[in-house]
Write an enzyme that holds these catalytic residues in place. Structure first.
Site, short mmCIF file in Angstrom:
data_model
loop_
_atom_site.label_atom_id
_atom_site.label_comp_id
_atom_site.label_asym_id
_atom_site.label_seq_id
_atom_site.Cartn_x
_atom_site.Cartn_y
_atom_site.Cartn_z
CG ASP A 83 7.05 -1.90 50.93
OD1 ASP A 83 7.51 -1.69 52.06
OD2 ASP A 83 7.75 -2.31 49.97
CG ASP A 105 10.21 5.42 53.90
OD1 ASP A 105 10.89 6.06 54.74
OD2 ASP A 105 10.71 4.93 52.87
CD GLU A 135 13.53 2.81 55.53
OE1 GLU A 135 12.60 2.16 55.00
OE2 GLU A 135 14.51 3.21 54.89
CG HIS A 181 14.95 -0.41 48.39
ND1 HIS A 181 14.87 0.76 49.11
CD2 HIS A 181 14.18 -1.30 49.05
CE1 HIS A 181 14.08 0.57 50.17
NE2 HIS A 181 13.65 -0.67 50.16
N GLY A 182 16.70 -3.11 45.12
CA GLY A 182 17.11 -3.47 43.76
C GLY A 182 18.35 -4.35 43.81
CG HIS A 209 12.81 -2.22 53.76
ND1 HIS A 209 11.81 -1.69 52.99
CD2 HIS A 209 12.30 -2.34 55.00
CE1 HIS A 209 10.73 -1.48 53.74
NE2 HIS A 209 11.01 -1.86 54.97
CG ASN A 231 10.30 -5.65 52.98
OD1 ASN A 231 9.73 -6.35 53.80
ND2 ASN A 231 10.13 -4.34 52.92
CB THR A 234 14.53 -6.51 42.65
OG1 THR A 234 14.33 -5.19 43.17
CG2 THR A 234 15.18 -6.42 41.29
P1 13P Z 1 14.32 -5.54 46.80
O1 13P Z 1 13.64 -5.04 45.57
O2 13P Z 1 15.78 -5.22 46.83
O3 13P Z 1 14.02 -6.97 47.07
O4 13P Z 1 13.71 -4.70 48.03
C1 13P Z 1 12.37 -4.87 48.36
C2 13P Z 1 11.96 -3.99 49.47
O5 13P Z 1 12.71 -3.70 50.38
C3 13P Z 1 10.57 -3.50 49.47
O6 13P Z 1 10.33 -2.56 50.45
#
Ligand code: 13P
Length: 282
Positions: A83, A105, A135, A181-182, A209, A231, A234
């Site tokens: 990833d 990426d 991406e 993300h997160g 993502h 994906n 978190t």
């Molecule tokens: P999250 O941590 O928001 O689930 O995102 C995960 C991700 O996109 C990994 O590439």
């Protein structure tokens, strides 16, 4: 069964409008939690790791060994994916270690540089039968060593996406349509209209993502409109972590390996199971 490529899993998913979960793993129990959850629903699954997880596990080869061992015992197809790799040499080390899929990426770079580096990765990976995800566009948030704030975020342009896929020959495209993300620090606004416009001109599987915290109905709408891989990092990590805390604070808790670590693996498995069920639209 032996590890399969991510392309084998994702092409039928896009065609048949279901989503496949891709979960970050860092250890044997996190890999088992994901694969056991998928096997119970007879769904394919993706184990993925970025630089952070590879370093934590003592190197990329260790995660490859773990994934192969867990996949060999499983009755469902499992792909092993790198990833968010930004470095070409790190991607080569993943291919060398036995990963069946890699993500380059280069989304922080200008369009032409993103194309050039992605083409270089495709040239190395395709002859080895390895799937390539790339991406276009940028998500807000922290992912491993990558951090993007809201000023740098940019949603994917559909015309650029079409050109990018044609110019690079990638197998899967990660799109930026408003996920982060997160955990979300604001009300999520997922741009399904933009996704539809991308899916109209790009036929390869699309990747979402930042699955954690994205409302279920929005994830399902995204899957109905071209997303084949979702994906999750978190929420999966948090499921383990929160369970460690509550296990130890229970009255009369006594330390033993199964009493501390067992419930967390089960919590991770339950979280993965709920996502896999959601993505399969069952
Ligand atoms: P999250 O941590 O928001 O689930 O995102 C995960 C991700 O996109 C990994 O590439």
């Amino acid at each position: 069964m032996p590890l399969v490529t991510m392309k084998e899993i994702l092409v039928p998913a896009r065609q048949n409008k279901y989503g496949v979960g891709a979960f970050e793993f860092w250890s044997l129990d996190s890999a088992q939690a994901v694969v056991e959850a998928a096997a119970e629903q007879n769904m394919p699954v993706i184990l993925q790791a970025g630089k952070l997880e590879c370093d934590f596990a003592g190197g990329i080869k260790n995660l490859s060994r773990i994934a192969k061992m867990v996949a060999d015992e499983a009755s469902i197809p499992v792909a092993l994916h790198l990833d968010h790799a930004e470095e070409y040499d790190f991607i080569l080390s993943a291919i060398d270690a036995g990963f069946t899929s890699v993500m380059i990426d280069a989304s922080a770079k200008p369009y032409e540089e993103n194309v050039a580096l992605t083409q270089k990765v495709v040239a190395a990976a395709k002859p080895a039968g390895i799937t390539v995800e790339a991406e276009l566009g940028r998500l807000v948030g922290n992912e491993g060593n990558i951090s993007v704030d809201s000023r740098e975020a940019a949603q994917t342009d559909p015309a650029d996406a079409k050109r990018f896929v044609e110019e690079t020959g990638i197998d899967a495209l990660a799109v930026a349509i408003g996920t982060v993300h997160g955990f979300y620090q604001f009300e999520p606004k997922i741009n399904i209209e933009r996704l539809k416009a991308i899916a109209d001109v790009v036929s390869i599987p699309l990747v979402l993502h930042g699955g954690s915290g994205t409302p279920d109905y929005k994830v399902q709408e995204a899957i109905e409109n071209g997303i084949a891989k979702v994906n999750i990092c978190t929420e999966f990590v948090a499921a383990f972590g929160k369970q460690y805390t509550s296990t130890q604070s229970a009255e009369g808790f006594k330390y033993s390996i199964p009493s501390l670590f067992g419930p967390s693996k089960e919590a991770g498995k339950a979280l993965a199971a709920s996502k896999i069920k959601l993505f399969s639209l069952k």
